[in-house]
Motif scaffolding. Structure first.
Motif, short mmCIF file in Angstrom:
data_model
loop_
_atom_site.label_atom_id
_atom_site.label_comp_id
_atom_site.label_asym_id
_atom_site.label_seq_id
_atom_site.Cartn_x
_atom_site.Cartn_y
_atom_site.Cartn_z
N SER A 212 0.84 -1.20 0.00
CA SER A 212 0.00 0.00 0.00
C SER A 212 0.87 1.24 0.00
CB SER A 212 -0.91 0.01 1.23
OG SER A 212 -1.80 -1.10 1.20
N GLU A 213 0.34 2.35 -0.49
CA GLU A 213 1.18 3.53 -0.65
C GLU A 213 0.88 4.64 0.35
OE1 GLU A 213 0.16 6.36 -4.05
OE2 GLU A 213 -0.76 4.51 -4.77
N TRP A 214 0.01 4.38 1.32
CA TRP A 214 -0.28 5.39 2.32
C TRP A 214 0.10 4.89 3.70
CZ3 TRP A 214 -3.75 4.99 -1.81
CH2 TRP A 214 -3.96 6.19 -2.55
N VAL A 215 0.64 5.82 4.51
CA VAL A 215 0.95 5.50 5.90
C VAL A 215 0.67 6.74 6.75
CG1 VAL A 215 3.41 6.11 5.70
CG2 VAL A 215 2.66 4.54 7.50
N VAL A 216 0.01 6.52 7.87
CA VAL A 216 -0.19 7.59 8.85
C VAL A 216 0.84 7.40 9.96
CG1 VAL A 216 -1.73 8.50 10.63
CG2 VAL A 216 -2.62 8.02 8.34
N ILE A 217 1.52 8.48 10.31
CA ILE A 217 2.45 8.50 11.44
C ILE A 217 1.84 9.39 12.52
CG2 ILE A 217 4.78 8.97 12.24
CD1 ILE A 217 4.76 6.88 10.07
N TYR A 218 1.70 8.82 13.72
CA TYR A 218 1.17 9.56 14.86
C TYR A 218 2.14 9.41 16.01
CZ TYR A 218 -1.92 10.79 18.77
OH TYR A 218 -2.45 11.37 19.89
N ASP A 219 2.77 10.55 16.38
CA ASP A 219 3.76 10.48 17.46
C ASP A 219 3.58 11.62 18.46
OD1 ASP A 219 4.65 12.63 15.96
OD2 ASP A 219 6.75 11.99 15.93
N GLU A 220 2.34 12.04 18.66
CA GLU A 220 2.06 13.16 19.54
C GLU A 220 1.89 12.75 21.00
OE1 GLU A 220 -0.05 16.16 16.30
OE2 GLU A 220 -1.29 15.18 17.83
N GLN A 221 1.89 11.46 21.29
CA GLN A 221 1.79 11.00 22.67
C GLN A 221 3.17 10.62 23.19
OE1 GLN A 221 -1.16 8.10 23.63
NE2 GLN A 221 -2.82 9.19 22.61
N ALA A 222 3.36 10.78 24.50
CA ALA A 222 4.67 10.50 25.10
C ALA A 222 4.98 9.01 25.14
CB ALA A 222 4.73 11.09 26.51
N GLU A 223 3.93 8.17 25.21
CA GLU A 223 4.15 6.76 25.48
C GLU A 223 4.44 5.92 24.23
OE1 GLU A 223 1.67 8.64 28.59
OE2 GLU A 223 1.49 8.48 26.39
N ALA A 224 3.95 6.36 23.07
CA ALA A 224 3.98 5.46 21.92
C ALA A 224 4.09 6.23 20.62
CB ALA A 224 2.74 4.57 21.91
N VAL A 225 4.44 5.49 19.56
CA VAL A 225 4.50 6.00 18.20
C VAL A 225 3.71 5.05 17.32
CG1 VAL A 225 6.01 6.44 16.23
CG2 VAL A 225 6.75 7.10 18.52
N CYS A 226 2.82 5.60 16.50
CA CYS A 226 1.98 4.76 15.64
C CYS A 226 2.45 4.87 14.19
CB CYS A 226 0.52 5.20 15.73
SG CYS A 226 -0.15 5.14 17.40
N VAL A 227 2.60 3.74 13.54
CA VAL A 227 2.96 3.66 12.13
C VAL A 227 1.88 2.81 11.47
CG1 VAL A 227 4.68 2.91 10.45
CG2 VAL A 227 5.41 3.87 12.65
N GLU A 228 1.02 3.46 10.67
CA GLU A 228 -0.24 2.84 10.25
C GLU A 228 -0.31 2.68 8.73
OE1 GLU A 228 -3.34 5.35 11.96
OE2 GLU A 228 -1.87 6.02 13.44
N PRO A 229 0.13 1.55 8.19
CA PRO A 229 -0.04 1.32 6.76
C PRO A 229 -1.52 1.09 6.44
CG PRO A 229 0.85 -0.63 7.82
CD PRO A 229 0.78 0.41 8.87
N GLN A 230 -2.01 1.71 5.37
CA GLN A 230 -3.42 1.59 5.05
C GLN A 230 -3.64 1.73 3.55
OE1 GLN A 230 -4.19 4.65 8.09
NE2 GLN A 230 -5.00 5.96 6.46
N SER A 231 -4.78 1.24 3.10
CA SER A 231 -5.03 1.15 1.66
C SER A 231 -5.48 2.46 1.05
CB SER A 231 -6.09 0.07 1.39
OG SER A 231 -7.34 0.42 1.97
N GLY A 232 -5.71 3.47 1.86
CA GLY A 232 -6.08 4.78 1.35
C GLY A 232 -5.88 5.82 2.42
N PRO A 233 -5.97 7.10 2.08
CA PRO A 233 -5.74 8.17 3.04
C PRO A 233 -6.97 8.39 3.92
CG PRO A 233 -6.33 9.11 0.94
CD PRO A 233 -6.25 7.62 0.72
N PRO A 234 -6.83 9.14 5.01
CA PRO A 234 -8.01 9.54 5.77
C PRO A 234 -9.04 10.22 4.87
CG PRO A 234 -6.01 10.10 6.97
CD PRO A 234 -5.58 9.64 5.61
N ASN A 235 -10.30 9.97 5.17
CA ASN A 235 -11.43 10.44 4.36
C ASN A 235 -11.44 9.84 2.97
OD1 ASN A 235 -13.86 11.95 4.32
ND2 ASN A 235 -12.89 13.55 3.11
N GLY A 236 -10.74 8.71 2.82
CA GLY A 236 -10.62 8.08 1.51
C GLY A 236 -11.92 7.51 0.97
N LEU A 237 -12.91 7.23 1.83
CA LEU A 237 -14.20 6.79 1.30
C LEU A 237 -14.79 7.84 0.37
CD1 LEU A 237 -16.01 5.19 4.40
CD2 LEU A 237 -14.71 4.03 2.60
#
Length: 261
Positions: A212-237
């Motif tokens: 897949s060609e989209w990934v969301v990176i979320y690192d705004e929390q102190a405890e964890a980092v999210c690396v989210e491969p997904q088949s489309g972008p947010p609001n992709g529907l």
């Protein structure tokens, strides 16, 4: 009842009752996922991230989804449902979940877990029983920022081709911009496939890849980092609809591979 897989010194724990969530991934006895009922790693189906105002169109028909991250609908429905275990072995598990209300279409989601000594392969299949519908699929892992052994915090390395510009409402504006420095709650484009490396210096390197060609990176929390491969972008529907048809299911794969120094 939890499902546990093991291969070498890698151990995976899945909770079918809690949305088929990965509760734990331990490598050499070290936990790499944030613990807690909302964390671990959960599936995002039949949409990923936020759907603007909880609304999407399929042709001329507008559908409304539950607004669970006001004013938007977020992360799909299956993470809140119990899944059925179809089969499992020491290193593989296959689970399924029925799509239905509040999602306006009937269908089936299948998730496959394959654990090896140095990798975890994850696969989704999204099928329809009748009508075609737009859908997305992806994973939302919460990787620990620090592994808790006195080492350094994780480094995130990737080379996206673009960043989806995020509006004040957290919905992509439709513009593609040059990648900005973090912290992030942002979607990036990697047309050659997702390729993100997490490095805990001197402790562990873990690579997240996907075709897949989209990934969301979320690192705004102190405890964890999210690396989210997904088949489309947010609001992709709404912006990048990918139809699931009776002869063309949605299939998505991601591999987490690791090595220790």
């Amino acid at each position: 009842m939890q499902t546990r897989l093991s291969a070498g010194d890698a151990e995976l724990t899945i909770n079918p009752e809690n949305g088929c969530r990965i509760e734990s991934l331990r490598i050499g006895g070290t936990e790499v996922l944030r613990q807690g009922e909302r964390y671990g790693s959960f599936p995002m189906v039949p949409w990923c991230g936020r759907t603007a105002l909880g609304r999407f169109r399929d042709g001329a028909t507008e559908h409304r989804l539950p607004v669970n991250a006001a004013p938007h609908a977020i992360h799909g429905t299956v993470r809140n449902l119990a899944w059925k275990t179809v089969r499992s072995s020491a290193t593989e598990a296959v689970l399924t979940c029925e799509l239905g209300d509040p999602w306006p279409y009937k269908g089936l989601v299948t998730q496959v877990f394959e654990l090896a000594e140095d990798a975890l392969t994850l696969r989704f299949g999204v099928e329809t029983y009748a009508d075609s519908f737009p859908a997305q699929a992806g994973w939302h892992p919460w990787f620990l920022r620090n592994l808790g052994h006195g080492g350094q915090d994780v480094r995130v390395d990737f080379a996206p081709a673009w960043q989806e510009e995020r509006g004040e409402d957290h919905i992509p504006t439709g513009r593609r911009i040059d990648p900005l420095p973090g912290p992030w709650d942002d979607c990036f484009g990697m047309p050659g496939g997702v390729d993100v490396t997490l490095t805990w210096p001197g402790e562990l390197e873990l690579k997240v890849t996907s075709r897949s060609e989209w990934v969301v990176i979320y690192d705004e929390q102190a405890e964890a980092v999210c690396v989210e491969p997904q088949s489309g972008p947010p609001n992709g529907l709404n912006t990048h609809p990918r139809l699931v048809t009776p002869i063309d299911p949605l299939e998505v794969e991601s591999v987490w591979s690791w090595r220790r120094p």
